[in-house]
Write a protein that holds these residues in place. Structure first.
Motif, PDB file in Angstrom:
ATOM      1  N   ASP A 168     -26.999 -11.581 -14.922  1.00 48.34           N
ATOM      2  CA  ASP A 168     -25.603 -11.489 -14.517  1.00 48.34           C
ATOM      3  C   ASP A 168     -24.737 -11.980 -15.684  1.00 48.34           C
ATOM      4  OD1 ASP A 168     -23.068 -11.824 -13.524  1.00 48.34           O
ATOM      5  OD2 ASP A 168     -23.705 -12.788 -11.661  1.00 48.34           O
TER       6      ASP A 168
ATOM      7  N   HIS B 167     -30.195  -4.381 -12.649  1.00 49.05           N
ATOM      8  CA  HIS B 167     -29.501  -3.353 -11.875  1.00 49.05           C
ATOM      9  C   HIS B 167     -28.056  -3.328 -12.350  1.00 49.05           C
ATOM     10  CE1 HIS B 167     -27.757  -2.164  -7.642  1.00 49.05           C
ATOM     11  NE2 HIS B 167     -27.621  -1.206  -8.522  1.00 49.05           N
ATOM     12  N   ASP B 168     -27.700  -2.309 -13.075  1.00 42.45           N
ATOM     13  CA  ASP B 168     -26.348  -2.161 -13.603  1.00 42.45           C
ATOM     14  C   ASP B 168     -25.480  -1.511 -12.519  1.00 42.45           C
ATOM     15  OD1 ASP B 168     -24.013  -1.390 -14.816  1.00 42.45           O
ATOM     16  OD2 ASP B 168     -24.962  -0.544 -16.601  1.00 42.45           O
ATOM     17  N   ARG B 169     -24.664  -2.336 -11.850  1.00 42.40           N
ATOM     18  CA  ARG B 169     -23.887  -1.843 -10.713  1.00 42.40           C
ATOM     19  C   ARG B 169     -22.722  -0.963 -11.131  1.00 42.40           C
ATOM     20  NH1 ARG B 169     -24.978  -4.587  -5.684  1.00 42.40           N
ATOM     21  NH2 ARG B 169     -26.751  -5.968  -6.017  1.00 42.40           N
ATOM     22  N   ASP B 172     -24.742   2.278 -11.340  1.00 35.46           N
ATOM     23  CA  ASP B 172     -25.349   2.611 -10.049  1.00 35.46           C
ATOM     24  C   ASP B 172     -24.891   1.608  -8.992  1.00 35.46           C
ATOM     25  OD1 ASP B 172     -26.988   3.415  -7.952  1.00 35.46           O
ATOM     26  OD2 ASP B 172     -28.716   2.285  -8.690  1.00 35.46           O
ATOM     27  N   PRO B 173     -23.746   1.902  -8.329  1.00 36.84           N
ATOM     28  CA  PRO B 173     -23.209   0.937  -7.355  1.00 36.84           C
ATOM     29  C   PRO B 173     -24.045   0.816  -6.076  1.00 36.84           C
ATOM     30  CG  PRO B 173     -21.621   2.713  -7.855  1.00 36.84           C
ATOM     31  CD  PRO B 173     -22.925   3.108  -8.450  1.00 36.84           C
ATOM     32  N   GLU B 175     -26.363  -0.359  -3.362  1.00 37.37           N
ATOM     33  CA  GLU B 175     -26.746  -1.776  -3.235  1.00 37.37           C
ATOM     34  C   GLU B 175     -28.240  -2.006  -3.046  1.00 37.37           C
ATOM     35  OE1 GLU B 175     -25.825  -0.557   1.037  1.00 37.37           O
ATOM     36  OE2 GLU B 175     -25.205   0.029  -0.987  1.00 37.37           O
ATOM     37  N   ASP B 183     -31.861  -4.902  -3.803  1.00 42.16           N
ATOM     38  CA  ASP B 183     -32.075  -4.067  -4.980  1.00 42.16           C
ATOM     39  C   ASP B 183     -33.308  -4.438  -5.807  1.00 42.16           C
ATOM     40  OD1 ASP B 183     -31.019  -6.403  -5.982  1.00 42.16           O
ATOM     41  OD2 ASP B 183     -29.509  -5.439  -7.236  1.00 42.16           O
ATOM     42  N   LEU B 188     -34.515   0.170  -5.036  1.00 45.07           N
ATOM     43  CA  LEU B 188     -33.736   1.053  -5.901  1.00 45.07           C
ATOM     44  C   LEU B 188     -34.415   2.392  -6.165  1.00 45.07           C
ATOM     45  CD1 LEU B 188     -32.452  -1.508  -8.583  1.00 45.07           C
ATOM     46  CD2 LEU B 188     -31.074  -0.359  -6.826  1.00 45.07           C
ATOM     47  N   ARG B 197     -28.858   6.932  -1.722  1.00 44.00           N
ATOM     48  CA  ARG B 197     -27.927   6.932  -2.850  1.00 44.00           C
ATOM     49  C   ARG B 197     -27.268   8.291  -3.037  1.00 44.00           C
ATOM     50  NH1 ARG B 197     -31.294   5.717  -6.633  1.00 44.00           N
ATOM     51  NH2 ARG B 197     -30.902   3.489  -6.864  1.00 44.00           N
TER      52      ARG B 197
END
Lengths: 298, 298
Positions: A168, B167-169, B172-173, B175, B183, B188, B197
């Motif tokens: 993060d 997990h790059d939100r 790829d939002p 959850e 996730d 995912l 998704r």
């Protein structure tokens, strides 16, 4: 008369050589800085020759628990070599071969973490278990152990510190310190990452410093992944960073939180204090691992 | 006359039961949907009894390669049970015990992925290797295999799909679809995540859909972690999601990119097409794994 072993804990910074049979019986020990392969190996060989003369009996075998990457595959032409290390001079050094030829003895050879796992299984925190993870978090982040009673090898040997974990960047903008992967686990949680992120050596940060909560978070993400991948019966965490006593309770709590009850084992759900533990053999784990590797080579 | 085995591929959706000795010799096979434990086990038992009569010879043993979580530990009082599954009726079902008592035969019992790894090692894509990873990506994400020639068990058995990955939100939002971890990799990258998704079943998405590049990215993060943790000599990827042929080249390229040359093995650096492979046994891996488990129980 039980056989006498020579053990070498071959670290990137120092070598420890010892003669003995086990934790209650280390008869002689010597430490010296890791210099060039030729000089360092010669010092080790001289020590063992001298000890054989003093004790008036030959050693049965030598074990070497070494920094890596290395080749632990007995069927490989480069068995016993330190391979692609960035350490100057040590790339493709035939550590085990040189020792074996100089002393004319069988030599067991494996990673420092596999050696430590073997020693903890024989004499320490992993007795009676067949699937055990041994992690060391210090200047690097290494992992090894036993699966089904076998030391972990496979293609080469594990490089557990280099797994990818969630990072993060809002909470922790530090980009990571691994030259290969940036923010892999080692890049976020080994000693050099702590020092770069906080601008101070890890051991100088007070127990209430936010560094430790973040560190425990990353370590718990790693443990979560190792538990899901390997299903170890116990996890032993050593190395300089883990000598901070405030870390263990934090890591245990955060690991349980991340697993969220999914792995339904009493060891995790009820008994995590005995599941994630420090080494029982402490600073002796290195040479004792080397003794165990020596014994197993016979 | 070589021994004849019964094999059960016990899936959460369907059971496949077969009688034979190996891939070239499957003498009878039956498939039926997974209903209640009592009805489903009765159908399997009836099939094997009938086959013993038709062939006028007894089976030597039964193997069961099953969905989990399950208890594969022969020394445990719940050996042979499906344990904490959310599947209605199957929680704490004594699958292996019921079959063993009804047929009065020795029963081998393990996860579907461990069974498939065993079969691929004996007859398929992993012959001659001792450390092999078998992944299945479909309605769930499972992993198992051999380490040092031993099937992976440990505390319980691996739950590889549940590892945590970056997990790059922004990219790829979504959850994540895992009820325990949100996730994690399964959350995912397994079939239900794709469906949620993109709002369409995975098999209906065309090969050029951006879903596949993202899917390969997550799978490569998983493989990177498994390679660093286990050092497998080969990785076999099966299951419904992997039946998309465009995935393998993407996954191989992205895995090599993530490892970034760190694991210096020709299998990864030069030969990754033969390192990350589909199952050689295809849809037969399940019952063949069960045959292998039956054989190994003797």
């Amino acid at each position: 008369m039980s056989p006498l072993y020579g053990g070498i804990e071959a670290g990137g910074t120092k070598f420890v050589c010892a003669v003995g049979t086990g934790p209650e019986d280390i008869r002689a020990e010597i430490r010296f800085p890791t210099a060039s392969p030729a000089d360092t190996i010669q010092k080790a060989v001289d020590f063992f020759r001298e000890q054989q003369e003093i004790m008036r009996r030959p050693l049965a075998a030598i074990g070497i628990a070494a920094f890596g990457p290395l080749d632990p595959d007995r069927t490989s032409p480069t068995f016993g070599y330190i391979t692609s290390t960035p350490k100057p001079g040590w790339q493709n050094a035939d550590l085990a071969g040189e020792v074996a030829r100089a002393l004319n003895l069988p030599v067991g050879f494996d990673t420092d973490v596999n050696g430590a796992a073997l020693a903890e299984g024989r004499w320490g925190a992993a007795q009676g278990l067949d699937t055990v993870l041994y992690l060391t978090i210090g200047t690097g982040f290494g992992g090894g152990g036993l699966v089904g009673g076998q030391l972990m090898h496979g293609l080469i040997h594990p490089e557990m510190g280099h797994i990818r974990i969630p990072h993060d960047r809002l909470r922790d903008p530090f980009e990571g310190a691994c030259p290969y992967h940036g923010d892999c686990l080692e890049g976020l949680a080994a000693g050099p990452a702590l020092e770069k992120r906080w601008g101070a050596r890890a051991e100088t940060l007070p127990p209430e410093h936010p560094a430790w909560d973040l560190e425990a978070h990353y370590l718990a993400l790693g443990l979560h992944n190792y538990i899901c991948t390997l299903s170890p019966q116990r996890i032993i965490m050593g190395g300089g960073v883990m000598s901070q006593p405030q870390l263990f309770p934090l890591v245990r709590a955060k690991t349980a939180e991340l697993l969220n009850g999914y792995v339904q084992s009493p060891q995790i759900l009820e008994n995590i204090d005995e599941y994630i533990v420090p080494p029982a053999l402490g600073a002796q784990a290195g040479v004792l691992g080397a003794f165990a590797l020596a014994k197993d080579t016979l």
